[in-house]
Design an enzyme around this catalytic site. Sequence first.
Site, PDB file in Angstrom:
ATOM      1  CG  HIS A   6     -28.992 -22.145 -98.778  1.00 40.72           C
ATOM      2  ND1 HIS A   6     -28.769 -23.456 -98.457  1.00 40.72           N
ATOM      3  CD2 HIS A   6     -28.542 -21.424 -97.704  1.00 40.72           C
ATOM      4  CE1 HIS A   6     -28.211 -23.527 -97.244  1.00 40.72           C
ATOM      5  NE2 HIS A   6     -28.069 -22.309 -96.773  1.00 40.72           N
TER       6      HIS A   6
ATOM      7  CG  HIS B 169     -24.230 -29.399-102.590  1.00 45.59           C
ATOM      8  ND1 HIS B 169     -22.980 -29.117-102.099  1.00 45.59           N
ATOM      9  CD2 HIS B 169     -25.117 -29.083-101.628  1.00 45.59           C
ATOM     10  CE1 HIS B 169     -23.116 -28.650-100.869  1.00 45.59           C
ATOM     11  NE2 HIS B 169     -24.391 -28.620-100.558  1.00 45.59           N
TER      12      HIS B 169
ATOM     13  CG  ASP C 143     -32.917 -28.742-100.350  1.00 42.67           C
ATOM     14  OD1 ASP C 143     -33.387 -28.730 -99.200  1.00 42.67           O
ATOM     15  OD2 ASP C 143     -31.884 -28.143-100.672  1.00 42.67           O
TER      16      ASP C 143
HETATM   17  N1  COA Z   1     -30.211 -27.895-112.807  1.00 38.77           N
HETATM   18  C1  COA Z   1     -29.653 -27.744-114.017  1.00 38.77           C
HETATM   19  N2  COA Z   1     -28.366 -27.453-114.193  1.00 38.77           N
HETATM   20  C2  COA Z   1     -27.625 -27.274-113.108  1.00 38.77           C
HETATM   21  C3  COA Z   1     -28.132 -27.408-111.824  1.00 38.77           C
HETATM   22  C4  COA Z   1     -29.484 -27.741-111.695  1.00 38.77           C
HETATM   23  N3  COA Z   1     -30.049 -27.893-110.498  1.00 38.77           N
HETATM   24  N4  COA Z   1     -27.160 -27.198-110.927  1.00 38.77           N
HETATM   25  C5  COA Z   1     -26.083 -26.921-111.613  1.00 38.77           C
HETATM   26  N5  COA Z   1     -26.336 -26.967-112.931  1.00 38.77           N
HETATM   27  C6  COA Z   1     -25.416 -26.751-114.008  1.00 38.77           C
HETATM   28  C7  COA Z   1     -25.314 -25.274-114.359  1.00 38.77           C
HETATM   29  O1  COA Z   1     -26.249 -24.878-115.298  1.00 38.77           O
HETATM   30  C8  COA Z   1     -23.909 -25.209-114.888  1.00 38.77           C
HETATM   31  O2  COA Z   1     -23.891 -25.740-116.185  1.00 38.77           O
HETATM   32  P1  COA Z   1     -23.098 -25.028-117.361  1.00 38.77           P
HETATM   33  O3  COA Z   1     -21.675 -25.065-116.910  1.00 38.77           O
HETATM   34  O4  COA Z   1     -23.414 -25.852-118.546  1.00 38.77           O
HETATM   35  O5  COA Z   1     -23.650 -23.626-117.412  1.00 38.77           O
HETATM   36  C9  COA Z   1     -23.148 -26.197-114.006  1.00 38.77           C
HETATM   37  O6  COA Z   1     -24.115 -27.138-113.567  1.00 38.77           O
HETATM   38  C10 COA Z   1     -22.476 -25.553-112.796  1.00 38.77           C
HETATM   39  O7  COA Z   1     -23.445 -24.760-112.098  1.00 38.77           O
HETATM   40  P2  COA Z   1     -23.094 -23.538-111.167  1.00 38.77           P
HETATM   41  O8  COA Z   1     -24.322 -22.703-110.965  1.00 38.77           O
HETATM   42  O9  COA Z   1     -21.882 -22.839-111.659  1.00 38.77           O
HETATM   43  O10 COA Z   1     -22.735 -24.276-109.828  1.00 38.77           O
HETATM   44  P3  COA Z   1     -22.737 -23.645-108.394  1.00 38.77           P
HETATM   45  O11 COA Z   1     -21.779 -24.423-107.585  1.00 38.77           O
HETATM   46  O12 COA Z   1     -22.562 -22.184-108.449  1.00 38.77           O
HETATM   47  O13 COA Z   1     -24.239 -23.899-107.898  1.00 38.77           O
HETATM   48  C11 COA Z   1     -26.107 -24.770-106.889  1.00 38.77           C
HETATM   49  C12 COA Z   1     -24.594 -24.812-106.959  1.00 38.77           C
HETATM   50  C13 COA Z   1     -26.568 -25.592-105.705  1.00 38.77           C
HETATM   51  C14 COA Z   1     -26.568 -23.326-106.662  1.00 38.77           C
HETATM   52  C15 COA Z   1     -26.695 -25.314-108.191  1.00 38.77           C
HETATM   53  O14 COA Z   1     -26.353 -26.661-108.339  1.00 38.77           O
HETATM   54  C16 COA Z   1     -28.206 -25.130-108.259  1.00 38.77           C
HETATM   55  O15 COA Z   1     -28.683 -24.059-108.681  1.00 38.77           O
HETATM   56  N6  COA Z   1     -28.983 -26.171-107.842  1.00 38.77           N
HETATM   57  C17 COA Z   1     -30.420 -26.038-107.768  1.00 38.77           C
HETATM   58  C18 COA Z   1     -30.835 -25.407-106.458  1.00 38.77           C
HETATM   59  C19 COA Z   1     -30.685 -26.364-105.313  1.00 38.77           C
HETATM   60  O16 COA Z   1     -31.107 -27.499-105.371  1.00 38.77           O
HETATM   61  N7  COA Z   1     -30.115 -25.832-104.238  1.00 38.77           N
HETATM   62  C20 COA Z   1     -29.938 -26.584-103.015  1.00 38.77           C
HETATM   63  C21 COA Z   1     -28.508 -26.927-102.831  1.00 38.77           C
HETATM   64  S1  COA Z   1     -28.309 -27.968-101.401  1.00 38.77           S
END
Ligand code: COA
Length: 384
Positions: free
Chosen positions: A223, A265, A318
């Site tokens: 987050h 996201h 971010d």
């Molecule tokens: N880098 C690499 N792969 C990513 C990714 C990232 N930043 N964000 C998502 N993915 C991939 C996951 O590995 C997953 O791939 P898979 O299905 O092959 O395993 C897929 O996308 C779905 O990810 P998931 O974690 O299930 O999505 P979520 O909705 O639970 O997570 C976030 C959302 C924001 C937590 C996630 O995108 C993330 O970890 N982003 C990085 C942290 C970030 O920038 N947070 C700020 C958000 S405003």
Amino acid sequence: MTEEIRPGLQDVVVARTEVSTLDLERERIVVRGYDLIELARTVRFPDVAHLLLRGHLPSSEEQAAFCRELADLAGLPDGVVDVLRRLPRDTHPMDAQRTALSLLAGYEDPQALEDPSVEAAERALMRILARAPALTAASYRALRGEPVLEPNPGLGFAGSFLWMIQGRPREPEIVAVFDRILTCYSEHELAASTFTARVAASTLADPYAAVVAAAAALKGPLHGGANEAAARMFAQIRMAGGERAAEAYVLERLARRERIMGFGHRVYMHRPDPRAVLLREDLEAFAARDPDAAEMVRCYDVVVETMAREKGLHPNADLPIGLLLHLIGIPVELMTPIFLCARIAGIAAHVLEQRADNRLIRPRAAYEGPSGLAPPEGFTPSAC
Ligand code: COA
């Protein structure tokens, strides 16, 4: 009881709100009817904070009164700074900020804190919003044994905030970028931190408790902590060789199934985040002024292109904010605390909304553990 479980509450609607929505079809973030990106382009963060807290954009008289109120409330009690100075030197400023927010509750009239009315909460939230920049700058400076600077209201909210962190008035164009960052961070529907604040508020815990709960949820790299992680990534890419090292940096981490912070996201996932689109323009302005910044922005573009090609993921707010704050000269550990300062405006709106029509938020869990167990015969209770 329904047993359908959506991990992470994905797409589960848990509240009605008049504060904001993410309009995916039109690729807009709508805040009380306004397009957040338009607001970031045309008004200042205090106007957006007024919109969030008081429900409408201020008239010119309201603007003057709101800015005066923010300025009058901006200073910190000495006791808070004293405690910050006593924290261990390597406390993360995010932890120091959260601690200081808790401390501030002790300076409120206890009866006012217990008052469950919307009006009492609004007064407390206004004080939290006004003091957040001083508290954030002090969290960083006091830990390092540096002088803690008083707010400088003549510089405006964003200008005074930068002044307290950096100890010098910044150029108007830098203040404008910082102000836009604050607006971009001000509100984003039910982000994990805002939801956490609503859960705390639903117990009728006071507004300080709700904001502290939100701060705890904001810290994690999935987050709010993502801006710090993104800034660290750009520093590493630079060390590794800059633009020509950027693609390999991303590919290596993806091959190890690591996440690249600042991408993806829960709600947008494979769509662009409008805030990142807007703030890419500000990166351009830095690149035009400074060759070092231009190199970093080229790294940014390579990382973005690589992630689009490899994962179909777009940058979230971010990513540009981590780089922009670095280019402004903000220490990396202060990036998430700054996010919180801005988000307090949106959190305040949600806490007030929760209070106005409250019902305790208390979901259920599907139990998967054993049942029917009993302590073995002869089991002696522990002595402590
Ligand atoms: N880098 C690499 N792969 C990513 C990714 C990232 N930043 N964000 C998502 N993915 C991939 C996951 O590995 C997953 O791939 P898979 O299905 O092959 O395993 C897929 O996308 C779905 O990810 P998931 O974690 O299930 O999505 P979520 O909705 O639970 O997570 C976030 C959302 C924001 C937590 C996630 O995108 C993330 O970890 N982003 C990085 C942290 C970030 O920038 N947070 C700020 C958000 S405003």
